[in-house]
Scaffold this active site. Sequence first.
Site, PDB file in Angstrom:
ATOM      1  N   CYS A 184     -18.742  21.867   6.286  1.00 21.29           N
ATOM      2  CA  CYS A 184     -18.958  22.354   7.654  1.00 21.29           C
ATOM      3  C   CYS A 184     -18.882  23.881   7.646  1.00 21.29           C
ATOM      4  CB  CYS A 184     -17.887  21.771   8.565  1.00 21.29           C
ATOM      5  SG  CYS A 184     -17.870  22.500  10.209  1.00 21.29           S
ATOM      6  N   CYS A 215     -18.724  17.352  13.187  1.00 24.86           N
ATOM      7  CA  CYS A 215     -17.632  17.458  12.228  1.00 24.86           C
ATOM      8  C   CYS A 215     -16.372  16.823  12.813  1.00 24.86           C
ATOM      9  CB  CYS A 215     -17.376  18.932  11.919  1.00 24.86           C
ATOM     10  SG  CYS A 215     -15.951  19.190  10.843  1.00 24.86           S
ATOM     11  N   CYS A 224     -15.466  25.064   9.848  1.00 29.41           N
ATOM     12  CA  CYS A 224     -14.075  24.859   9.405  1.00 29.41           C
ATOM     13  C   CYS A 224     -13.967  24.681   7.886  1.00 29.41           C
ATOM     14  CB  CYS A 224     -13.445  23.675  10.121  1.00 29.41           C
ATOM     15  SG  CYS A 224     -14.051  22.060   9.595  1.00 29.41           S
ATOM     16  N   CYS A 277     -13.685  19.805  13.425  1.00 26.12           N
ATOM     17  CA  CYS A 277     -13.796  20.871  14.432  1.00 26.12           C
ATOM     18  C   CYS A 277     -14.845  20.628  15.500  1.00 26.12           C
ATOM     19  CB  CYS A 277     -14.079  22.202  13.741  1.00 26.12           C
ATOM     20  SG  CYS A 277     -15.768  22.347  13.121  1.00 26.12           S
ATOM     21  N   CYS A 280     -25.671  13.025   1.768  1.00 30.11           N
ATOM     22  CA  CYS A 280     -24.851  11.824   1.582  1.00 30.11           C
ATOM     23  C   CYS A 280     -23.461  12.174   2.107  1.00 30.11           C
ATOM     24  CB  CYS A 280     -24.830  11.499   0.091  1.00 30.11           C
ATOM     25  SG  CYS A 280     -23.983   9.989  -0.322  1.00 30.11           S
TER      26      CYS A 280
HETATM   27 FE    FE Z   1     -15.861  21.510  10.928  1.00 29.90          FE
END
Ligand code: FE
Length: 131
Positions: free
Chosen positions: A95, A46, A98, A49, A118
Amino acid sequence: MAKKYIDKNWKKELTDEEYQILRKKGTELAFTGKHLNNKKDGTYVCAGCGNPLFSSETKFDSGSGWPSFWDVISKGKIDINSDYNLGMKRIEVVCSKCGGHLGHVFDDGPNPTGKRFCINSLSLGFKEKSS
Ligand code: FE
């Protein structure tokens, strides 16, 4: 009870482009992302984070113009939400740490899962595998 995601001063933490995607659920233009043609071995994390999200082993060329994966790196790394923004139902992928917007998941992916995640390049960082 609503899930508690880690919170940061995202305006400060992210570039303007990343902020538009991760925190405002934007979509980068197709075929513009930096990870689209990345064929290196490693882990996509991510961009907000650092949560590990996808392995290069499940990356494939979907022709869509966005980095595409047929699976998540491990269970619990993403959360999914229904998204009706374009007047049709899509499944949003965020995610799990976060809450940052990553992209969408569709049911037209390859075996073994049949899934196509995607994902915006701007939502991802890449950690190349050290040999
Ligand atoms: Fe994240």
